[in-house]
Write a protein that holds these residues in place. Structure first.
Motif, PDB file in Angstrom:
ATOM      1  N   LEU A 196      79.983  41.613   4.362  1.00 17.77           N
ATOM      2  CA  LEU A 196      81.067  42.129   3.528  1.00 17.77           C
ATOM      3  C   LEU A 196      82.281  41.210   3.572  1.00 17.77           C
ATOM      4  CD1 LEU A 196      80.737  45.919   4.346  1.00 17.77           C
ATOM      5  CD2 LEU A 196      80.088  44.767   2.209  1.00 17.77           C
ATOM      6  N   GLU A 197      82.572  40.660   4.738  1.00 22.24           N
ATOM      7  CA  GLU A 197      83.691  39.730   4.866  1.00 22.24           C
ATOM      8  C   GLU A 197      83.453  38.483   4.010  1.00 22.24           C
ATOM      9  OE1 GLU A 197      87.283  38.213   5.749  1.00 22.24           O
ATOM     10  OE2 GLU A 197      86.590  40.229   6.258  1.00 22.24           O
ATOM     11  N   HIS A 198      82.268  37.919   4.128  1.00 20.78           N
ATOM     12  CA  HIS A 198      81.937  36.706   3.371  1.00 20.78           C
ATOM     13  C   HIS A 198      81.922  36.970   1.867  1.00 20.78           C
ATOM     14  CE1 HIS A 198      80.339  32.586   3.318  1.00 20.78           C
ATOM     15  NE2 HIS A 198      79.734  32.987   2.221  1.00 20.78           N
ATOM     16  N   VAL A 199      81.269  38.051   1.475  1.00 22.87           N
ATOM     17  CA  VAL A 199      81.182  38.385   0.051  1.00 22.87           C
ATOM     18  C   VAL A 199      82.562  38.715  -0.513  1.00 22.87           C
ATOM     19  CG1 VAL A 199      80.321  40.119  -1.581  1.00 22.87           C
ATOM     20  CG2 VAL A 199      78.760  39.050   0.043  1.00 22.87           C
ATOM     21  N   GLY A 200      83.396  39.376   0.291  1.00 23.16           N
ATOM     22  CA  GLY A 200      84.745  39.673  -0.171  1.00 23.16           C
ATOM     23  C   GLY A 200      85.502  38.416  -0.562  1.00 23.16           C
ATOM     24  N   GLY A 201      85.422  37.400   0.271  1.00 18.40           N
ATOM     25  CA  GLY A 201      86.089  36.132  -0.041  1.00 18.40           C
ATOM     26  C   GLY A 201      85.464  35.422  -1.223  1.00 18.40           C
ATOM     27  N   LEU A 202      84.145  35.385  -1.253  1.00 19.43           N
ATOM     28  CA  LEU A 202      83.434  34.711  -2.338  1.00 19.43           C
ATOM     29  C   LEU A 202      83.694  35.389  -3.681  1.00 19.43           C
ATOM     30  CD1 LEU A 202      81.388  32.484  -3.084  1.00 19.43           C
ATOM     31  CD2 LEU A 202      79.570  34.127  -2.561  1.00 19.43           C
ATOM     32  N   ALA A 203      83.603  36.714  -3.715  1.00 16.49           N
ATOM     33  CA  ALA A 203      83.824  37.455  -4.956  1.00 16.49           C
ATOM     34  C   ALA A 203      85.267  37.316  -5.432  1.00 16.49           C
ATOM     35  CB  ALA A 203      83.462  38.927  -4.762  1.00 16.49           C
ATOM     36  N   THR A 204      86.200  37.258  -4.501  1.00 12.43           N
ATOM     37  CA  THR A 204      87.600  37.064  -4.869  1.00 12.43           C
ATOM     38  C   THR A 204      87.792  35.701  -5.530  1.00 12.43           C
ATOM     39  OG1 THR A 204      88.363  38.518  -3.099  1.00 12.43           O
ATOM     40  CG2 THR A 204      89.963  36.949  -3.969  1.00 12.43           C
ATOM     41  N   MET A 205      87.212  34.668  -4.938  1.00 16.30           N
ATOM     42  CA  MET A 205      87.334  33.314  -5.503  1.00 16.30           C
ATOM     43  C   MET A 205      86.701  33.206  -6.886  1.00 16.30           C
ATOM     44  SD  MET A 205      86.842  30.587  -2.398  1.00 16.30           S
ATOM     45  CE  MET A 205      85.181  31.098  -2.018  1.00 16.30           C
TER      46      MET A 205
END
Length: 137
Positions: free
Chosen positions: A21-30
């Motif tokens: 979730l942490e990784h996807v949160g950053g990726l999806a934000t970018m």
């Protein structure tokens, strides 16, 4: 629009979800991507069903809130069945640009005996797969 428009994220409701979730949160934000959280309720008896479904609903709500606090568009799906097949089926239905999921970090011998959801998805879907080693592995 970024490289990814929709990211499918199967969750389990365990400590392995956190790093994904942490990784996807950053990726999806970018990328400005929508996140589709998938929780597969897996049970064998009617008695197990109620508890498993309730737990799955709670898992999805917690994960969705975490990502929505980051300003992301999040869709949730709660389905039942064999997780590896439900993930592949949802990838075919939703056409995500990426599937991001946790691995447990089990050794090769354990995978040979137990199988691996990630291995099944990798071999049965054409969608790019991002594997993130889950916490507590």
């Amino acid at each position: 629009m970024g490289m990814y428009q929709r990211i499918l994220v199967p969750i389990e409701g365990t400590e392995t979800d956190g790093p994904v979730l942490e990784h996807v949160g950053g990726l999806a934000t970018m990328c400005g991507a929508e996140v589709v959280l998938l929780r597969v309720a897996h049970y064998h008896t009617r008695d197990q069903r109620a508890c498993e479904v309730e737990d799955a609903e709670d898992d999805l709500a917690r994960a969705a809130e975490l990502l929505r606090r980051r300003g992301l568009v999040v869709q949730t799906r709660l389905l039942s069945g064999e997780p590896q097949q439900v993930i592949v089926d949802q990838a075919e239905e939703l056409h995500p640009d990426l599937i991001a999921m946790a691995t447990h970090g089990h050794g090769w011998a354990k995978r040979m005996v137990l199988g691996s959801v990630a291995d099944h998805v990798r071999h049965n879907s054409d969608v790019p797969l991002l594997l993130i080693k889950g916490g507590g592995a």
